[in-house]
Write an enzyme that holds these catalytic residues in place. Structure first.
Site, PDB file in Angstrom:
ATOM      1  N   HIS A  61       7.656  -1.596   0.062  1.00 63.08           N
ATOM      2  CA  HIS A  61       8.074  -2.795   0.793  1.00 63.08           C
ATOM      3  C   HIS A  61       9.341  -3.368   0.165  1.00 63.08           C
ATOM      4  CE1 HIS A  61       4.069  -2.560   2.478  1.00 63.08           C
ATOM      5  NE2 HIS A  61       3.542  -2.727   1.285  1.00 63.08           N
ATOM      6  N   GLU A  79       2.427  -8.117  -3.030  1.00 67.16           N
ATOM      7  CA  GLU A  79       1.007  -8.185  -2.721  1.00 67.16           C
ATOM      8  C   GLU A  79       0.192  -7.971  -3.983  1.00 67.16           C
ATOM      9  OE1 GLU A  79       0.348  -4.992   0.084  1.00 67.16           O
ATOM     10  OE2 GLU A  79       1.569  -3.651  -1.104  1.00 67.16           O
ATOM     11  N   HIS A 137       3.681   2.945  -3.669  1.00 69.67           N
ATOM     12  CA  HIS A 137       2.247   2.823  -3.889  1.00 69.67           C
ATOM     13  C   HIS A 137       1.447   3.447  -2.755  1.00 69.67           C
ATOM     14  CE1 HIS A 137       3.416  -0.753  -1.522  1.00 69.67           C
ATOM     15  NE2 HIS A 137       2.220  -0.648  -0.960  1.00 69.67           N
ATOM     16  N   ARG A 157       7.066   3.868   5.314  1.00 69.59           N
ATOM     17  CA  ARG A 157       6.251   5.021   4.932  1.00 69.59           C
ATOM     18  C   ARG A 157       7.155   6.141   4.431  1.00 69.59           C
ATOM     19  NH1 ARG A 157       3.016   3.314   9.322  1.00 69.59           N
ATOM     20  NH2 ARG A 157       4.293   4.491  10.800  1.00 69.59           N
TER      21      ARG A 157
END
Length: 270
Positions: A61, A79, A137, A157
């Site tokens: 991200h 996050e 991740h 992705r």
């Protein structure tokens, strides 16, 4: 004000058709995520439960600074993951075994070897990981977790195990750090009981509290906040909120915590 946030169950190819209580998947559905729709009062945060029967894509991200530079507003995503269930052998892939260049990452994403270059961390309930923006991740098989994140839908992705979904190599490589994850800085084990500060800004705050928060925690939550019960029922504005729910509270004064209850509480940063 409606205190309990609406729930949205999201189907995913890697989701599960049998969910832990109190969640239920309809027949024929593979539910991977349980979203709590962010309230208008706190649109910056999104809370999810995630349940996996297969590996998630290898992804990354951007940061707020990167999305602002592209002219698409504050759409970065940091996050954190609170592990609540883990089957034997469950792992999370975060960062790499050694530093990689952009060209090395791109080549590994194209030929599928990126999965083997990542560091896969064994997990158990109580493990907590913070995932900064730009960290490559993936969530492994057999993991159940609570995710608290900046409310952004930008995911790039890099590798998806041959699933027929779009990859975003150009965008992803532009923001990916081919680095070893700083486990000492971003991971901790959270005991089942007791109060513990998990994230302390600047993008958001997150605490586990047992019973009523103490004065030091309360000082960090002066206004509206989200309440995620883990054990016991909390009363938010007089309305019972049970585990498996997430609620908006105008302030801590509007919450009656069960004396031996365990809750997560969260709010945006400054």
């Amino acid at each position: 004000m409606n205190v309990q946030l609406p729930i949205r169950q999201v189907e995913k190819p890697w989701g599960k058709d049998v969910l832990p209580a109190p969640f239920v998947a309809s027949e024929g559905e593979r539910i991977g995520e349980i979203w709590f729709e962010p309230p208008a009062e706190l649109p910056q945060l999104l809370v999810k439960y995630i349940f996996t029967s297969e590996k998630l894509s290898v992804q990354v991200h951007p940061s707020d600074a990167q999305t602002l530079a592209k002219g698409i507003g504050r759409q970065g995503k940091e996050e954190c993951w609170f592990i609540i269930d883990a089957e034997p052998g469950a792992t999370l892939g975060i960062g790499f075994n050694e530093d990689l260049t952009e060209d090395e990452m791109r080549a590994a994403a194209l030929d599928g070897s990126i999965e083997g270059l990542m560091t896969w961390h064994a997990v158990k309930p109580g493990d907590f990981f913070y995932i900064p923006a730009n960290t490559v991740h993936a969530i492994g098989i057999g993991v159940g977790l609570i995710e608290v994140q900046q409310n952004s839908d930008i995911t790039y992705r890099l590798f998806d195990y041959g699933r027929p979904r779009e990859l975003h190599l150009d965008e992803g490589m532009a923001v990916s750090r081919g680095e070893v994850y700083d486990l000492a800085k971003y991971h901790r084990y959270v005991p089942e009981t007791g109060s513990h500060t998990l994230v302390e800004g600047p993008l958001f705050h997150l605490d586990q509290v047992e019973g009523m928060p103490g004065s030091s925690v309360a000082a960090r939550y002066p206004d509206a906040l989200l309440v995620i019960p883990r054990e016991g029922v909390a009363l938010v504005g007089g309305e019972p909120v049970a585990p498996g729910s997430c609620a908006l509270a105008e302030s801590l004064a509007h919450i009656e915590f069960a004396p031996d209850g365990i809750c997560l509480i969260a709010r945006p940063g400054a």
